[in-house]
Every structure is written in structure tokens, then in C-alpha cells.
Design an enzyme around this catalytic site. Sequence first.
Site, mmCIF file in Angstrom:
data_model
loop_
_atom_site.group_PDB
_atom_site.id
_atom_site.type_symbol
_atom_site.label_atom_id
_atom_site.label_comp_id
_atom_site.label_asym_id
_atom_site.label_seq_id
_atom_site.Cartn_x
_atom_site.Cartn_y
_atom_site.Cartn_z
ATOM 1 N N ASN A 1 16.159 -14.260 -39.020
ATOM 2 C CA ASN A 1 14.718 -14.324 -39.272
ATOM 3 C C ASN A 1 14.057 -13.079 -38.710
ATOM 4 O OD1 ASN A 1 12.481 -16.181 -40.211
ATOM 5 N ND2 ASN A 1 11.729 -15.637 -38.169
ATOM 6 N N GLU A 2 13.327 -12.383 -39.540
ATOM 7 C CA GLU A 2 12.549 -11.224 -39.102
ATOM 8 C C GLU A 2 13.315 -10.363 -38.093
ATOM 9 O OE1 GLU A 2 8.587 -12.313 -37.893
ATOM 10 O OE2 GLU A 2 7.959 -12.507 -39.976
ATOM 11 N N GLU B 1 6.935 -15.996 -45.996
ATOM 12 C CA GLU B 1 6.020 -16.587 -45.025
ATOM 13 C C GLU B 1 4.625 -16.002 -45.197
ATOM 14 O OE1 GLU B 1 6.896 -16.149 -40.916
ATOM 15 O OE2 GLU B 1 9.011 -16.611 -41.151
ATOM 16 N N LYS C 1 1.567 -23.884 -31.630
ATOM 17 C CA LYS C 1 0.820 -25.109 -31.960
ATOM 18 C C LYS C 1 -0.562 -24.817 -32.545
ATOM 19 C CE LYS C 1 -0.375 -25.679 -27.079
ATOM 20 N NZ LYS C 1 0.444 -24.490 -26.665
#
Length: 670
Positions: free
Chosen positions: A149-150, A306, A355
Site C-alpha cells: 500500500n502506497e 482511494e 477515526k
Amino acid sequence: MPTFTPPTIRFGGDYNPDQWPRDVWDDDVRLMNRASVTTVSLPIFSWAKLEPEPGVFNFGWLDDVFATMEAGSIRIDLATATASPPPWMATLFPDTLPVDINGVRLGVGSRQQYSPSSSTFRKLAIRLVRQLADRYGSHPAVESWHISNEYGCHVPMSYDAESVEAFRAWLKNKYATIDALNDAWGTAFWSQAYGDFDQVGAPAAMPTFPNPTQLIDWERFSSDALLGLFLAEKAVIREITPDIPITTNFMGFFRDADYWQWAPHMDYVSDDLYPDPADSDHYIMAAATRDLMRSLGGGRPWILMEQSTSAVNWRPRNAPKPAGMNRAHSLQAVARGADGILYFQWRQAKAGAEKFHASMVPHGGEDTRIFREVTALGSELAAISPNVIGRKVPARVGIVFDWDSWRSLDQEAQPTRIDYVATVLSWYRPLLRRGITVDFVQADGNLSGYDLVIAPVVQVASEAALQGWAQFVAGGGTLLATYQSGILNENLHAYLGGYLGPLRSTMGIRIEEFAPLAAPYDQRHPDPAASTRFPVPGTRIEGQLAGEAGLWQEIVLADDADVVARFADGFAAGQPAVTRRAAGDGGAAWYVATQPSNDLIDSIMARLLDDAGVTTGLFDEPTDQAEAVRRGDMLFVINHADHERDLMVAGQARRLPAYGVEVSALSAGA
Ligand code: GLA
């Protein structure tokens, strides 16, 4: 090589079911179906759960997730879970941890804590990948592979001992002899000559400016080290599942990975992008990023892997996306070649560092604006899919994008600070305003498909690249190069005798002295608002083209070129600021010796487009805060403004609401 040809535009996002109790998964599937989700990426960050102890694998929960997705007709973009090593790895093998430029070893407790050159990390990653491929490679829900990922997002390079060893091996492979390295690095300077490869190190903290070629080779090596990790995982996957297409998610204009080197290894290109809703110019960078992704893939469709439905959580201030903006960003990507729109992430996290990052299902649940917009977009993408998917995006204008020039301009000990991406975008913007689509091209790439090529601040260009530009002009193309192009060769050695190397005779000029003006900002303390004030005004030019400019002046000798404009003031007063030389069969070579203001670039662009015979943009008049793009037989018109307005496209007025998008069949002749 398998190609990725999904039946409909992909829609979905990163899915982290291991962060939720089992009963939430069924609700996830219900909501995914409501939102027309086709695809989820998983298990990107689940290594600690998949392998809780070294060599002990725990796949039961993931079997359950796969079955749940399959039952809900959701397809899986299968991630290799190697992006965040489990804590036991650092305890057992502390040498896998990366070391920063000051020699500080980075710790556990966030993510991506591995050295790109750690052989232990690589061995353990490969072991996990083999397990995943064996277990899920033939699962009917799997439609693609998402490696890691990335890459390099947080740790693009590491200065640990194993990395230094790997750097030496990379240098031996590149230069073969230490004499060749000494020549290339110019080590006669400051007593830097090496007697042996073992004496060469990483450009870690040192008394003053590092050797520029050592530094750029280190950056090239570090990009290659990450690519090597990707290729190691890919080899295992290809062996076990030869027919499933493979990608890793890029990060748009990301300096530390040269995506021209990476892209040929992707079965399809994918990208993550988070434009800042608080920056009213964000759509320019976003449009350019989409075009870069399409260009990296040689024009093939790519996937937006994304984005956020609304705010992110990692800026000092995280502005939400107003109603409609998420749709506008998504359709912008589709217009510019994306065959998939996915998000970070499906369900907003309850705990942890993300979050406060928006998601497809927010903390507030399904009865929310964000989820309603997600649901509407999912069905809209499904509806337009048959007319769009797989279609090409035509472009007749190329802009050179070059990672080595970016790296070199970012080095210390330069004539001034030049923001590479902002400068490239300053030349992209006038084309966007006209509704003219641009491809990005490699400095030594094939230019034959273009009428006009722009080379902004390509400071580093090989002889072969400059010869290629000269041939493009000789063949009838229109080329514009700016100041700080063709200054250094690939070893960062200056071209002597007036710069520009083999392009000099095509341009008909020599550059004798640089005279930088006030820089837009100091890149060590970037001002996020700087793009709108770029450049700081510092000079004027006058002649056939006249207006304000900044950042740069220089002394240009126009031996064999027409002087289109001259500097009105300053160190270079009276000297050429814009030159043009006709060449070949209708070709023209333009040179611009300063950073024009946006207005002035617009006027220069009008002349250039005229020269190149590219007269028709989709907009009737240059238009800000808007886009008009053709993909296949469809026309996408986007209003990025926060109010309703009429946009004049291909002779017709179209009324669009704030952040509105119109997707329609292209009328004949447009
Ligand atoms: C990156 C990562 C994601 C998430 C997002 C948040 O794109 O790949 O895991 O952290 O940033 O914006």
C-alpha cells in the site's frame, strides 16, 4: 500480462472488517448492495491478525469475510497485507526497522516500519504473500491483486546498514568501476574521490551540501529498492495466479518514487488522491494527476484506488467536501480515464489514528448526507458505465514530467528555489481553462503523437532526450521549453557553451547568466496558499507578448531566433525574454526565460496553440473553476465553483449547479 477489464466501472473502497465485530459484516454487505458497491480492497492492514506469531497463520476469519463478500456479490481487490508489519517482527528482527537521515531507528506503533532493503522483511513478506495466493488465488470473488500500500508514503528511504550495502551493489551494477562512479559524481570536487565501492555511503547527515549526483543516485536507488519489493511480491503472485491483474496504489505527484520506472510493471495503474476542499484551485492539481495516471499507463484506463468522501484527518485543518464535490471529483477521474472509483475507506473507524477520516459509511450511519451521496454516485456510475468503460481520452498536447528534474531542483545549492510541480501546473492550467486535454510525457519519450509539447523547467535532460525534442521540432512539432531546461545531463553535469546541449541549434539561443528574482516561497517552509500567488511578481516583459512575470531572469543571446519579447527591467533589461525559431516543416521552437504570470502564460499559450494548429478547445472561452473533457464519445462538463453558472461548451450554454457535472453524448463536430 493480464489486463484489467472490469465489466462495469468499479465502485467501493478499502474494507477493514477485522476492526469490527462479526455482526457488522452482514450489515456492511447490505449497505454495500444498497450503494451499488462492486469491489472492496482487503486485507491491506491485517498482517498482525493473519500471522499473529511468526509462521503461524490465522485465515479462518478471512475465509469468513471472503464467503460473506461472495454471498453479497462483492468482488475483492486482494491486498497482500505487507504494508504494516506486525510488532513481533521488530522484536525478533530489529534490523528490519528503518533508520532516518540522522541515524534514528524508527519504532513500532504506527505503520510502514520497515527498511525497503531489509532482506528479512522481504523474506517474511514473501512468505505471507505465498500463503495468501495459495489460499485465495482461485477464489471466485477475487478480481485483482493490490500489492502492499502506497510504497514509500511514510518511509521512502532508509539509512540502515543493509540499505547502504544494497546501495553499493546498485552502484556497482550501474557504474561497474569506481573510476566510472568518480567521473559521474564529479568527485574531483572537494576531495571526494573514492578508492573502492566499500568507501561509498548513503548521503546521511553530513557537514554541508552532499554531492548532488550521490544524492540523486541515492534517491533513484531508494525508488528502485521499493520497486524491488513490489517485484518480489509480484513474482510469487504471477507464478501462482498468472491470470489475475496486479497493481499497487500510486500517490499522484510523489517525488520519492519515479512512476515512469514503476508503471511498466503494473497490469493496470491505480492511484490515491485527496485534493484539499479548502483550496479553490485543487481541481487543477487533481485534473493533472488524473492525466498523469492515464499517461503512466500509456493511455489505458486506470483505477482511482482511494479518495475521501469528505474530510481527511491529516491536514492541520480538514475541510469537508460540500454537497456534490465528491461526485465532481469522481466524475473528473472517470472523464480522465478512470474505470474505477474507490475510497479510503468503507466504514469510518471507531478507534485509531484515522477515526476522524471520512468514509463511505460515516460514524452517523446510513441516514446521512455522505451515505446518500455515495449511494447516488454508485448507481450513477453503474448507469454511465456502458458508454464510458474502457474508452480512450484523446490528447494532442504533451507536457514533459521528469522525476530527475524534480529531485535536482529540490536539492540545495541551486540558483533559487523552484517548486517543480507548481511550475508544471502553471503551464497545464491554461490548457485546462480551454478544455484541451494534456498527456504527460517522459523527457526521452516518444513525442510523435503530439502537435505541441511543453517542457517546463526540465533541468535534467540527457543528450538523447534533447535530441528527441530537436527531432520533434524538425518533424513539424511545436516545442516550448522554459528557463532551467536542458541545463544538466543525467549525471547533473552542466552542458557547456550556453546550455541546452543538442537542442541549442534548434532553439537558436545561448544562455549566458542566471538572475533569479524573489522565489514564490522557501520550500523548506512551504506556504500551502502559495500556488495562488505563483509567481511573486518581479519583472515585466514587453514586445509582441507583454505582461508580468516573476521568479527568474537570465541573459539569453538570440543568435538565430526571433525575439518575441524582452525584459522591461531588472538585471536582464532589454534582453530576450521569449524567443521563437521556426524549424523543419512547420515546426517551431519557443523559449521562455522567465516564469510568466497566469495571464501572460495564457497569452503565450494562445500563440503556441496557433503555431501548433491546435485551435479547438472544448470551452468557447478560457474558463476557470471548470473542466470540459472528452472520453470516447462522451463529454464531461464539470463546474468546480460553489455556485450555479452557465458554461459555454462547444457552442452551447450549459447551466450547472455548484459542483455540478453533466455527462452527455458528444455532439457531432464538437
Ligand atoms: C492513504 C492510505 C490509507 C489511508 C489514507 C488516509 O491513502 O493508503 O490507508 O491512511 O491515506 O487519507
